[in-house]
Structures are given as structure tokens and as C-alpha cells.
Scaffold this motif. Structure first.
Motif, PDB file in Angstrom:
ATOM      1  N   VAL A  70      14.367  -7.930  -6.312  1.00  0.00           N
ATOM      2  CA  VAL A  70      13.071  -7.163  -5.965  1.00  0.00           C
ATOM      3  C   VAL A  70      12.614  -7.440  -4.760  1.00  0.00           C
ATOM      4  CG1 VAL A  70      10.391  -7.053  -6.844  1.00  0.00           C
ATOM      5  CG2 VAL A  70      12.400  -6.950  -8.495  1.00  0.00           C
ATOM      6  N   PHE A  71      12.739  -8.892  -4.311  1.00  0.00           N
ATOM      7  CA  PHE A  71      12.119  -9.218  -2.940  1.00  0.00           C
ATOM      8  C   PHE A  71      12.828  -8.295  -1.695  1.00  0.00           C
ATOM      9  CE2 PHE A  71      12.157 -11.953   0.785  1.00  0.00           C
ATOM     10  CZ  PHE A  71      10.967 -11.947   1.429  1.00  0.00           C
ATOM     11  N   ILE A  72      14.334  -8.228  -2.115  1.00  0.00           N
ATOM     12  CA  ILE A  72      14.977  -7.746  -0.765  1.00  0.00           C
ATOM     13  C   ILE A  72      15.042  -6.318  -0.940  1.00  0.00           C
ATOM     14  CG2 ILE A  72      17.583  -7.146  -0.384  1.00  0.00           C
ATOM     15  CD1 ILE A  72      18.398 -10.092  -1.670  1.00  0.00           C
ATOM     16  N   VAL A  73      15.038  -5.695  -2.149  1.00  0.00           N
ATOM     17  CA  VAL A  73      14.797  -4.238  -2.229  1.00  0.00           C
ATOM     18  C   VAL A  73      13.447  -3.620  -1.468  1.00  0.00           C
ATOM     19  CG1 VAL A  73      14.554  -2.227  -3.325  1.00  0.00           C
ATOM     20  CG2 VAL A  73      16.393  -3.768  -4.069  1.00  0.00           C
ATOM     21  N   THR A  74      12.486  -4.376  -1.955  1.00  0.00           N
ATOM     22  CA  THR A  74      10.952  -3.863  -1.383  1.00  0.00           C
ATOM     23  C   THR A  74      10.816  -4.408  -0.054  1.00  0.00           C
ATOM     24  OG1 THR A  74      10.210  -4.785  -3.668  1.00  0.00           O
ATOM     25  CG2 THR A  74       8.432  -4.561  -1.922  1.00  0.00           C
ATOM     26  N   ALA A  75      11.313  -5.670   0.441  1.00  0.00           N
ATOM     27  CA  ALA A  75      11.227  -5.905   1.791  1.00  0.00           C
ATOM     28  C   ALA A  75      12.038  -4.917   2.830  1.00  0.00           C
ATOM     29  CB  ALA A  75      11.751  -7.339   2.121  1.00  0.00           C
ATOM     30  N   ILE A  76      13.022  -4.582   2.370  1.00  0.00           N
ATOM     31  CA  ILE A  76      13.942  -3.570   3.225  1.00  0.00           C
ATOM     32  C   ILE A  76      13.235  -2.237   3.140  1.00  0.00           C
ATOM     33  CG2 ILE A  76      15.754  -2.039   3.246  1.00  0.00           C
ATOM     34  CD1 ILE A  76      17.620  -4.699   2.108  1.00  0.00           C
ATOM     35  N   VAL A  77      12.552  -1.693   2.156  1.00  0.00           N
ATOM     36  CA  VAL A  77      11.923  -0.385   2.166  1.00  0.00           C
ATOM     37  C   VAL A  77      10.519  -0.514   2.908  1.00  0.00           C
ATOM     38  CG1 VAL A  77      10.951   1.387   0.758  1.00  0.00           C
ATOM     39  CG2 VAL A  77      12.921   0.306   0.089  1.00  0.00           C
ATOM     40  N   LEU A  78       9.912  -1.656   2.805  1.00  0.00           N
ATOM     41  CA  LEU A  78       8.760  -1.875   3.587  1.00  0.00           C
ATOM     42  C   LEU A  78       8.846  -1.706   5.174  1.00  0.00           C
ATOM     43  CD1 LEU A  78       5.726  -2.631   3.435  1.00  0.00           C
ATOM     44  CD2 LEU A  78       6.216  -4.916   3.506  1.00  0.00           C
ATOM     45  N   ALA A  79       9.878  -2.620   5.353  1.00  0.00           N
ATOM     46  CA  ALA A  79      10.033  -2.700   6.931  1.00  0.00           C
ATOM     47  C   ALA A  79      10.703  -1.317   7.467  1.00  0.00           C
ATOM     48  CB  ALA A  79      11.532  -3.517   6.952  1.00  0.00           C
ATOM     49  N   ILE A  80      11.276  -0.310   6.627  1.00  0.00           N
ATOM     50  CA  ILE A  80      11.983   0.906   7.053  1.00  0.00           C
ATOM     51  C   ILE A  80      10.453   1.768   7.293  1.00  0.00           C
ATOM     52  CG2 ILE A  80      12.908   3.069   6.384  1.00  0.00           C
ATOM     53  CD1 ILE A  80      14.847   1.227   4.904  1.00  0.00           C
ATOM     54  N   VAL A  81       9.531   1.852   6.385  1.00  0.00           N
ATOM     55  CA  VAL A  81       8.531   2.467   6.272  1.00  0.00           C
ATOM     56  C   VAL A  81       7.483   2.157   7.321  1.00  0.00           C
ATOM     57  CG1 VAL A  81       6.310   3.209   4.819  1.00  0.00           C
ATOM     58  CG2 VAL A  81       8.599   3.006   3.877  1.00  0.00           C
ATOM     59  N   TRP A  82       7.297   0.652   7.681  1.00  0.00           N
ATOM     60  CA  TRP A  82       6.169   0.188   8.626  1.00  0.00           C
ATOM     61  C   TRP A  82       6.957   0.616   9.903  1.00  0.00           C
ATOM     62  CZ3 TRP A  82       6.862  -3.057  12.572  1.00  0.00           C
ATOM     63  CH2 TRP A  82       5.718  -3.686  13.111  1.00  0.00           C
ATOM     64  N   SER A  83       8.150   0.471  10.277  1.00  0.00           N
ATOM     65  CA  SER A  83       8.651   0.934  11.471  1.00  0.00           C
ATOM     66  C   SER A  83       8.720   2.333  11.727  1.00  0.00           C
ATOM     67  CB  SER A  83      10.179   0.555  11.659  1.00  0.00           C
ATOM     68  OG  SER A  83      10.478  -0.638  11.455  1.00  0.00           O
ATOM     69  N   ALA A  84       8.705   2.983  10.832  1.00  0.00           N
ATOM     70  CA  ALA A  84       8.804   4.811  10.914  1.00  0.00           C
ATOM     71  C   ALA A  84       7.363   5.093  11.201  1.00  0.00           C
ATOM     72  CB  ALA A  84       8.933   5.482   9.769  1.00  0.00           C
ATOM     73  N   TYR A  85       6.236   4.385  10.613  1.00  0.00           N
ATOM     74  CA  TYR A  85       4.970   4.896  10.942  1.00  0.00           C
ATOM     75  C   TYR A  85       4.550   4.339  12.299  1.00  0.00           C
ATOM     76  CZ  TYR A  85       3.276   7.012   6.649  1.00  0.00           C
ATOM     77  OH  TYR A  85       3.317   7.750   5.409  1.00  0.00           O
ATOM     78  N   GLN A  86       4.879   3.284  12.971  1.00  0.00           N
ATOM     79  CA  GLN A  86       4.992   2.627  14.154  1.00  0.00           C
ATOM     80  C   GLN A  86       5.373   3.598  15.172  1.00  0.00           C
ATOM     81  OE1 GLN A  86       2.868   0.158  13.035  1.00  0.00           O
ATOM     82  NE2 GLN A  86       3.167  -0.464  15.220  1.00  0.00           N
ATOM     83  N   LEU A  87       6.489   4.219  15.022  1.00  0.00           N
ATOM     84  CA  LEU A  87       6.860   5.216  15.914  1.00  0.00           C
ATOM     85  C   LEU A  87       5.884   6.496  16.027  1.00  0.00           C
ATOM     86  CD1 LEU A  87      10.545   5.465  15.140  1.00  0.00           C
ATOM     87  CD2 LEU A  87       9.614   4.400  16.905  1.00  0.00           C
ATOM     88  N   HIS A  88       5.572   7.174  14.691  1.00  0.00           N
ATOM     89  CA  HIS A  88       4.426   8.176  14.745  1.00  0.00           C
ATOM     90  C   HIS A  88       4.139   8.507  13.181  1.00  0.00           C
ATOM     91  CE1 HIS A  88       2.830  12.323  15.286  1.00  0.00           C
ATOM     92  NE2 HIS A  88       2.766  11.879  16.732  1.00  0.00           N
ATOM     93  N   ILE A  89       3.084   8.817  13.130  1.00  0.00           N
ATOM     94  CA  ILE A  89       2.471   9.116  11.785  1.00  0.00           C
ATOM     95  C   ILE A  89       3.664  10.200  11.176  1.00  0.00           C
ATOM     96  CG2 ILE A  89       0.596  10.709  12.387  1.00  0.00           C
ATOM     97  CD1 ILE A  89      -0.989   9.650  10.220  1.00  0.00           C
ATOM     98  N   ALA A  90       3.777  11.170  12.003  1.00  0.00           N
ATOM     99  CA  ALA A  90       4.541  12.492  11.372  1.00  0.00           C
ATOM    100  C   ALA A  90       6.121  11.556  10.970  1.00  0.00           C
ATOM    101  CB  ALA A  90       4.877  13.417  12.415  1.00  0.00           C
ATOM    102  N   VAL A  91       6.570  10.765  11.698  1.00  0.00           N
ATOM    103  CA  VAL A  91       7.978  10.054  11.564  1.00  0.00           C
ATOM    104  C   VAL A  91       7.599   9.376  10.074  1.00  0.00           C
ATOM    105  CG1 VAL A  91       9.563   8.624  12.289  1.00  0.00           C
ATOM    106  CG2 VAL A  91       8.552  10.342  13.848  1.00  0.00           C
TER     107      VAL A  91
END
Length: 318
Positions: free
Chosen positions: A60-81
Motif C-alpha cells: 500500500v505504501f509503495i503504490v500510494t507513494a508512486i501515485v502521489l508523486a506522479i499527481v503532485w509532479s503533474a500539478y506542479q507543471l500546470h493545473i491543466a496537466v
């Protein structure tokens, strides 16, 4: 918050319209590979309950951490991304179209009286033996699968997506995959999969009950039974089911259709008997599979709308 709701809406629509492309490298397969490797290492010797709990945490930790990192990085680029990336991750975690298509694969040959093909297609989505099933038994297998997975594959992931976004949805998917792979009560997994099975029960507890209630309220009443009587029958029969959550889905379906679900099945030649649920006003038939698909879509849409309304109200108050 607005971006979050938009991502969920887009993801919900994408899953309904497109589903998973053929030969898509689905993340659930990767989660399954991780679980298999951890199981091979940990499911042996003593303290299997604690080892299983440790694996639950790790996966659960590995899966949640990976998805969280992907989503956080995408929003850092632009809200639309961020919205697009989160929407795709949510769509991949839902199962409206795949569940509908799997049920139709059973319905179409069954409606054409091709029992052999219908049994074959049913065997792809259920664990029970299908070789000798007749129309009613084939229909029951497909209906129970669609009904149960309306929560497991759609509304429960949505529930956790509304609470915690795509990371919440994939946290649920990790637990649900663990339960499907090791949450058995046989000698091999009884101890090792105990925490995973309990975690899945907990995560499904609220959405399963909400979904069952929405089925009673929004699905067409095929049996002509008054709502009060259906509600009482649903509440009673749901608790007779061996699963603490699936019963609320299957009982709602049975009472809305006016049929009986549950009863006798065989698994690798071993007979299993579950309590029968539903009023049993008529025998099951192929057409009931399509009615259950409609029920799945209506309940899923109603659940999405309900969660959206609650979220908007909460956001406005806060």
C-alpha cells in the motif's frame, strides 16, 4: 478542490466511454507482480499474520507513494496537466466498461442459446465450475459478478478518490488486489492474508452500503414489490451473505429484479452452499444480465453524483 472534482468527473466519463485499451499494461498487473514476489518471500515459517500485515503496509505504501508523486509532479507543471494526469489515473482504476463488456460476453451467447460459449465466457470472470450450468445458473454467475463488482470496481474506488484523489483510489486498489490474491481462508493464506482481507472489508464497508441503497432507490423495480418490503428484505438478506459487504449489493439486485441469488455452486468439484437471497418471484434468465448492467451504470452514476454534491456542499461550508 475544483480541479480534484474535475479530474474525477473526467476520469469517470473516460472509463465509461473508453475503458482500458486492449493489451494495456494495467497497473493492477504490476501490483499483482509485487504481491506475488513479496508472498514468495514472506509467506512461510512462523508469524505469518504479522508478515502478512507487513506486506500489506509495504504494498500500500509503495503504490500510494508512486501515485502521489506522479499527481503532485503533474500539478506542479500546470493545473491543466495535473487534472489530465489525475483523471487518467482515476479512469484506469475504474471498471465500468470492462465490467459491462465481460457481462455482455456472457449474455450474447446465452441469449442465442449457445450454452457452451456462455459457460466458457462465464468461466473467465468467476471462480466456480461452469461446465454443467444451465441458463439460470449462467445468468446467476454473471449477475452476482456484476453486482458485487459494482462496488469493488467502481463505487468503492470512487469513494476513496473523492476523499484522497487518485492516490486514495490506488490505495484502495492495492488493498483490493491483495484481498483478491491472498485473502483466502485456505491453509496457504488463512494467516498470511488475514490483514489484507480485513482491510478490504473496512474500505468497502461504507461504499457497499451506499451503493446497495442506491440500487434500491434508482433501479427499476422489476418485481413490483413495494419499497418498504424491498428495503426490509434487502437489509435481512444482506446479512445472510458470507461477505460483510457483497451481500448488500447482491441482495439489492435480487430484490430489485424479483429473483433469487446465492444457493449452490461448485468450486473445483467441491460443493459450496450459500444462503439464498431475494424474493424468488421468477427464475433467472439471460435478459436479467442486461438489466443488471443497466443497474450497474445507474447506481455508479448516482453514486458519483451523490459524492459530488456532498463534496460541493462540504467545500462551500468550509
Amino acid at each position: 478542490m475544483q480541479a480534484h472534482f474535475m479530474a474525477i468527473a473526467i476520469g469517470f466519463i473516460l472509463d465509461r466511454a473508453i475503458g482500458d485499451p486492449p493489451n494495456w499494461p494495467h497497473p493492477v498487473r504490476w501490483i499483482g507482480t509485487l504481491i506475488s514476489k513479496c508472498t514468495a518471500v514472506l509467506n512461510n515459517g512462523r508469524a505469518r499474520v504479522l508478515k502478512g500485515a507487513g506486506m500489506l503496509f509495504i504494498v500500500v505504501f509503495i503504490v500510494t507513494a508512486i501515485v502521489l508523486a506522479i499527481v503532485w509532479s503533474a500539478y506542479q507543471l500546470h493545473i491543466a496537466v495535473g487534472i489530465v494526469v489525475e483523471a487518467i489515473l482515476i479512469a484506469i482504476g475504474l471498471a465500468q466498461k470492462s465490467l459491462r463488456d465481460a457481462a455482455l460476453d456472457v449474455y450474447e451467447p446465452l441469449a442465442a442459446d449457445d450454452l457452451e460459449e456462455a459457460r466458457k465466457k462465464l468461466s473467465w470472470i468467476v471462480g466456480r465450475d461452469t461446465d454443467t450450468l444451465q441458463e439460470g445458473g449462467i445468468a446467476r454467475g454473471a449477475i452476482e459478478t456484476v453486482s458485487e463488482n459494482t462496488a469493488d470496481g467502481i463505487t468503492s474506488p470512487l469513494f476513496w478518490a473523492f476523499l484522497f484523489g487518485a492516490p486514495g483510489l490506488w490505495m484502495y486498489k492495492a488493498v483490493n488486489t491483495l484481498d483478491s490474491m491472498i485473502g483466502y481462508k485456505d491453509d496457504r493464506y488463512r494467516e498470511f492474508g488475514k490483514f489484507s482481507a480485513r482491510a478490504d472489508d473496512v474500505l468497502n464497508f461504507i461504499p457497499a452500503r451506499i451503493t446497495g441503497f442506491l440500487i434500491l432507490v434508482f433501479m427499476k423495480n422489476e418485481g413490483g414489490i413495494p419499497l418498504g418490503k424491498r428495503f426490509v428484505g434487502w437489509s435481512k438478506d444482506a446479512r445472510n451473505h458470507p461477505s460483510p459487504n457483497s451481500g448488500f449489493l447482491e441482495a439489492a439486485t435480487a430484490w430489485q429484479l424479483g429473483v433469487t441469488l446465492g444457493g449452490k455452486s461448485t468450486y473445483r468439484g467441491t460443493e459450496s452452499v450459500r444462503p439464498e437471497i431475494g424474493p424468488g418471484l421468477r427464475p433467472l434468465q439471460a435478459a436479467d444480465i442486461k438489466l443488471t448492467i443497466v443497474q450497474m451504470h445507474m447506481a455508479s452514476f448516482a453514486f458519483w453524483m451523490l459524492m459530488t454534491i456532498i463534496g460541493v456542499i462540504f467545500y462551500a461550508i468550509a
